[in-house]
Design a protein around this motif. Sequence first.
Motif, PDB file in Angstrom:
ATOM      1  N   UNK A  49     -24.508   1.531  -2.509  1.00  0.00           N
ATOM      2  CA  UNK A  49     -23.482   2.211  -1.991  1.00  0.00           C
ATOM      3  C   UNK A  49     -21.898   1.341  -2.006  1.00  0.00           C
ATOM      4  N   UNK A  50     -22.263   0.104  -1.510  1.00  0.00           N
ATOM      5  CA  UNK A  50     -21.018  -0.764  -1.937  1.00  0.00           C
ATOM      6  C   UNK A  50     -20.655  -0.891  -3.013  1.00  0.00           C
ATOM      7  N   UNK A  51     -21.352  -1.001  -4.104  1.00  0.00           N
ATOM      8  CA  UNK A  51     -21.170  -1.237  -5.447  1.00  0.00           C
ATOM      9  C   UNK A  51     -20.466   0.069  -5.847  1.00  0.00           C
ATOM     10  N   UNK A  52     -20.950   1.125  -5.750  1.00  0.00           N
ATOM     11  CA  UNK A  52     -20.506   2.463  -6.191  1.00  0.00           C
ATOM     12  C   UNK A  52     -19.106   2.618  -5.572  1.00  0.00           C
ATOM     13  N   UNK A  53     -18.817   2.474  -4.417  1.00  0.00           N
ATOM     14  CA  UNK A  53     -17.679   2.436  -3.727  1.00  0.00           C
ATOM     15  C   UNK A  53     -16.443   1.689  -4.277  1.00  0.00           C
ATOM     16  N   UNK A  54     -16.976   0.209  -4.629  1.00  0.00           N
ATOM     17  CA  UNK A  54     -15.933  -0.807  -5.150  1.00  0.00           C
ATOM     18  C   UNK A  54     -15.454  -0.245  -6.580  1.00  0.00           C
ATOM     19  N   UNK A  55     -16.471   0.403  -7.430  1.00  0.00           N
ATOM     20  CA  UNK A  55     -16.071   0.711  -8.584  1.00  0.00           C
ATOM     21  C   UNK A  55     -15.433   2.014  -8.647  1.00  0.00           C
ATOM     22  N   UNK A  56     -15.592   2.991  -7.487  1.00  0.00           N
ATOM     23  CA  UNK A  56     -14.909   4.154  -7.557  1.00  0.00           C
ATOM     24  C   UNK A  56     -13.251   3.834  -7.042  1.00  0.00           C
ATOM     25  N   UNK A  57     -13.321   2.853  -6.216  1.00  0.00           N
ATOM     26  CA  UNK A  57     -12.014   2.387  -5.616  1.00  0.00           C
ATOM     27  C   UNK A  57     -11.194   1.784  -7.105  1.00  0.00           C
ATOM     28  N   UNK A  58     -11.933   1.010  -7.856  1.00  0.00           N
ATOM     29  CA  UNK A  58     -11.189   0.548  -9.129  1.00  0.00           C
ATOM     30  C   UNK A  58     -10.698   1.477 -10.019  1.00  0.00           C
ATOM     31  N   UNK A  59     -11.586   2.632 -10.116  1.00  0.00           N
ATOM     32  CA  UNK A  59     -11.366   3.928 -11.151  1.00  0.00           C
ATOM     33  C   UNK A  59     -10.130   4.408 -10.565  1.00  0.00           C
ATOM     34  N   UNK A  60     -10.188   4.560  -9.204  1.00  0.00           N
ATOM     35  CA  UNK A  60      -8.720   5.368  -8.705  1.00  0.00           C
ATOM     36  C   UNK A  60      -7.538   4.780  -9.250  1.00  0.00           C
ATOM     37  N   UNK A  61      -7.697   3.094  -8.922  1.00  0.00           N
ATOM     38  CA  UNK A  61      -6.670   2.528  -9.261  1.00  0.00           C
ATOM     39  C   UNK A  61      -6.040   2.678 -10.824  1.00  0.00           C
ATOM     40  N   UNK A  62      -7.144   2.621 -11.604  1.00  0.00           N
ATOM     41  CA  UNK A  62      -7.013   2.910 -13.316  1.00  0.00           C
ATOM     42  C   UNK A  62      -6.377   4.178 -13.471  1.00  0.00           C
ATOM     43  N   UNK A  63      -6.832   5.020 -12.797  1.00  0.00           N
ATOM     44  CA  UNK A  63      -6.602   6.658 -13.185  1.00  0.00           C
ATOM     45  C   UNK A  63      -5.000   6.700 -12.702  1.00  0.00           C
ATOM     46  N   UNK A  64      -4.799   6.119 -11.857  1.00  0.00           N
ATOM     47  CA  UNK A  64      -3.212   6.415 -11.052  1.00  0.00           C
ATOM     48  C   UNK A  64      -2.448   5.444 -12.002  1.00  0.00           C
ATOM     49  N   UNK A  65      -2.702   4.375 -12.442  1.00  0.00           N
ATOM     50  CA  UNK A  65      -1.870   3.518 -13.398  1.00  0.00           C
ATOM     51  C   UNK A  65      -1.918   4.026 -14.726  1.00  0.00           C
ATOM     52  N   UNK A  66      -3.081   4.498 -15.331  1.00  0.00           N
ATOM     53  CA  UNK A  66      -3.217   4.774 -16.828  1.00  0.00           C
ATOM     54  C   UNK A  66      -3.528   6.191 -17.098  1.00  0.00           C
ATOM     55  N   UNK A  67      -3.768   7.063 -16.401  1.00  0.00           N
ATOM     56  CA  UNK A  67      -4.725   8.280 -16.538  1.00  0.00           C
ATOM     57  C   UNK A  67      -6.045   8.199 -16.813  1.00  0.00           C
ATOM     58  N   UNK A  68      -6.504   9.143 -17.490  1.00  0.00           N
ATOM     59  CA  UNK A  68      -8.069   9.057 -17.776  1.00  0.00           C
ATOM     60  C   UNK A  68      -8.255   8.023 -18.995  1.00  0.00           C
ATOM     61  N   UNK A  69      -9.365   7.133 -18.856  1.00  0.00           N
ATOM     62  CA  UNK A  69      -9.576   6.175 -19.738  1.00  0.00           C
ATOM     63  C   UNK A  69     -10.014   6.991 -21.031  1.00  0.00           C
ATOM     64  N   UNK A  70      -9.620   7.314 -21.919  1.00  0.00           N
ATOM     65  CA  UNK A  70     -10.222   7.961 -23.117  1.00  0.00           C
ATOM     66  C   UNK A  70     -10.567   7.029 -24.116  1.00  0.00           C
ATOM     67  N   UNK A  71     -11.431   7.643 -25.138  1.00  0.00           N
ATOM     68  CA  UNK A  71     -12.073   6.706 -26.019  1.00  0.00           C
ATOM     69  C   UNK A  71     -10.841   6.292 -27.069  1.00  0.00           C
ATOM     70  N   UNK A  72      -9.778   6.858 -27.476  1.00  0.00           N
ATOM     71  CA  UNK A  72      -8.658   6.364 -28.024  1.00  0.00           C
ATOM     72  C   UNK A  72      -7.982   5.148 -27.237  1.00  0.00           C
ATOM     73  N   UNK A  73      -8.164   5.064 -26.052  1.00  0.00           N
ATOM     74  CA  UNK A  73      -7.412   4.098 -25.456  1.00  0.00           C
ATOM     75  C   UNK A  73      -8.140   2.913 -24.943  1.00  0.00           C
TER      76      UNK A  73
END
Length: 179
Positions: A49-73
């Motif tokens: 749970x701690x691992x998935x929460x840490x990853x989820x938090x980081x994905x939220x930051x990535x999405x806020x800064x860059x949008x969805x990480x697509x294959x192209x990017x």
Amino acid sequence: MAEARRQDGGPGPAPAAELTGELTGMMAEDGAAARLANSPDLAEQAAWRRLTARHGDRLAQIMAAHGWPTERTVGPQAARAAWLVAQHADRQLDVQRRAVALMGEAVARGEASARDLAFLQDRLAVNEGREQRYGTQIGAVADGRPVPWPCEEPERLDERRAEVGIEPFDEYTARFAPK
């Protein structure tokens, strides 16, 4: 390389190579720790749970800064990793909701997998207590057969699955059936 927003919101290329490495690293960590998710040891479950929460938090930051990480990017492996992180953010529904919205936009542009989006939409629906559309989330095994969480219009399930490139339900669940 596609143009994206920097962390500070300004124009310019996103640090794609860094994001690629970070996302694929999260996927590797997830894979190594996945056995902990259903461990009988509560400390191991807590570690998952701690691992998935840490990853989820980081994905939220990535999405806020860059949008969805697509294959192209970020490339195909890192794009898949972003989806996996969102898929496993079960206790962070805000992250899953944002991922569904951004990934849905990317699918509409032809930049993300409709199949992966369907799995994430179902996961979010189940986590919110709603019926799923594609029957991708298994709730139990009864009489040796996997049973999905409740689905809307179950008589049209395979039709909807085909629309997004998912095999028929019986073929899908045959992989999970006890041998």
